[in-house]
Design an enzyme around this catalytic site. Structure first.
Site, PDB file in Angstrom:
ATOM      1  N   ILE A  71       0.856  -1.190   0.000  1.00 24.77           N
ATOM      2  CA  ILE A  71       0.000   0.000   0.000  1.00 24.77           C
ATOM      3  C   ILE A  71       0.891   1.239   0.000  1.00 24.77           C
ATOM      4  CG2 ILE A  71      -1.698   1.302   1.354  1.00 24.77           C
ATOM      5  CD1 ILE A  71      -2.831  -1.419   2.232  1.00 24.77           C
TER       6      ILE A  71
ATOM      7  N   HIS B 222      -8.428  -4.011 -10.013  1.00 26.32           N
ATOM      8  CA  HIS B 222      -8.840  -4.824  -8.866  1.00 26.32           C
ATOM      9  C   HIS B 222      -9.823  -5.895  -9.335  1.00 26.32           C
ATOM     10  CE1 HIS B 222      -9.501  -5.669  -4.648  1.00 26.32           C
ATOM     11  NE2 HIS B 222     -10.776  -5.771  -4.912  1.00 26.32           N
TER      12      HIS B 222
ATOM     13  N   GLU C   7      -9.602  -8.698 -17.277  1.00 23.34           N
ATOM     14  CA  GLU C   7      -8.701  -7.623 -16.820  1.00 23.34           C
ATOM     15  C   GLU C   7      -7.808  -7.173 -17.970  1.00 23.34           C
ATOM     16  OE1 GLU C   7      -6.491  -8.357 -13.230  1.00 23.34           O
ATOM     17  OE2 GLU C   7      -8.114  -9.503 -12.348  1.00 23.34           O
TER      18      GLU C   7
HETATM   19  C1  GRF Z   1      -4.898  -9.373 -10.765  1.00 24.14           C
HETATM   20  O1  GRF Z   1      -6.003 -10.189 -10.536  1.00 24.14           O
HETATM   21  C2  GRF Z   1      -5.180  -7.953 -10.356  1.00 24.14           C
HETATM   22  O2  GRF Z   1      -6.502  -7.581 -10.521  1.00 24.14           O
HETATM   23  C3  GRF Z   1      -4.841  -7.976  -8.884  1.00 24.14           C
HETATM   24  O3  GRF Z   1      -3.721  -8.805  -8.792  1.00 24.14           O
HETATM   25  C4  GRF Z   1      -3.719  -9.761  -9.868  1.00 24.14           C
HETATM   26  C5  GRF Z   1      -2.403  -9.628 -10.568  1.00 24.14           C
HETATM   27  O4  GRF Z   1      -2.232 -10.589 -11.575  1.00 24.14           O
HETATM   28  N1  GRF Z   1      -4.649  -6.647  -8.374  1.00 24.14           N
HETATM   29  P1  GRF Z   1      -1.003 -10.498 -12.570  1.00 24.14           P
HETATM   30  O5  GRF Z   1       0.248 -10.442 -11.713  1.00 24.14           O
HETATM   31  O6  GRF Z   1      -1.166  -9.276 -13.391  1.00 24.14           O
HETATM   32  O7  GRF Z   1      -1.066 -11.769 -13.387  1.00 24.14           O
END
Ligand code: GRF
Length: 194
Positions: free
Chosen positions: A97, A114, A179
């Protein structure tokens, strides 16, 4: 909030702690002609973060900070961000953080992804909690980072349907795919090239 930018891409640092699939995806996005960003620096608190391999693969500078003393580490990070002329930070699975002081210095210039439909399921173990609560939908959110955890202004969200047999691991995989689409879209949404 749409920011108009010139023909030059925005110098960006991506912060990671683990696998770095979002990092890889952002790098690939940044290499496209129409992308408003370029990834110039990879920052990690974890020397064993698998995602660090993308630094070598894509010839991007990487920096690892031990984070034993947060204040000192942040000071070093800020110094390196400055010397690399970084204007935007994308958090991508960064498990530390950032202090209020740090955030103040990069106000409005830090994004995060997130794996939930914020404001639901802030913090960790999002998939497990969503399944336990028998949610029909979960998803992912790209937002600006503010001093309250996972609470900054939302830029984009994607809703994902849970299957009946969903497990935290299947849901994590399912959402991660979204994502990878959502993060570049959110960046394109806020930065419009001239
Ligand atoms: C993802 O699910 C993101 O949303 C969260 O942490 C994970 C990271 O995955 N904050 P990566 O390292 O990008 O594969």
């Amino acid at each position: 909030m749409v920011k108009l930018i010139g023909p030059k891409k925005i110098r960006t640092a991506v912060f990671i702690s683990g696998a770095g699939s979002n990092l890889k995806n952002l790098i690939k996005f940044s290499l496209k002609k129409f992308s408003p960003i370029e990834v110039n620096l990879i920052v990690s608190n974890n020397v064993r973060a698998k995602g660090l391999k993308f630094a070598k693969l894509y010839k991007i500078k990487k920096k690892v900070y031990n984070y034993n003393k947060k204040k000192i580490s942040e000071k070093k990070i800020l110094k390196d961000l400055k010397s690399n002329d970084i204007k935007l930070i994308c958090l991508a699975g960064f498990m530390k953080i950032l202090s209020k002081d740090f955030l103040r210095k990069f106000k409005g210039k830090i994004l995060n992804i997130h794996p939930s439909l914020l404001p639901k399921y802030k913090g960790l173990n999002t998939h497990h909690r969503a399944i336990q609560n028998k949610e029909k939908y979960s998803g992912c959110t790209v937002h600006f980072v503010s001093s309250k955890l996972d609470s900054g202004k939302i830029i984009l969200q994607k809703k994902v349907k849970l299957s009946k047999k969903e497990t935290p691991s299947s849901l994590q995989k399912k959402i991660l795919k979204h994502e990878h689409i959502l993060y570049p879209r959110a960046i394109s949404k806020i930065f419009v090239s001239l």
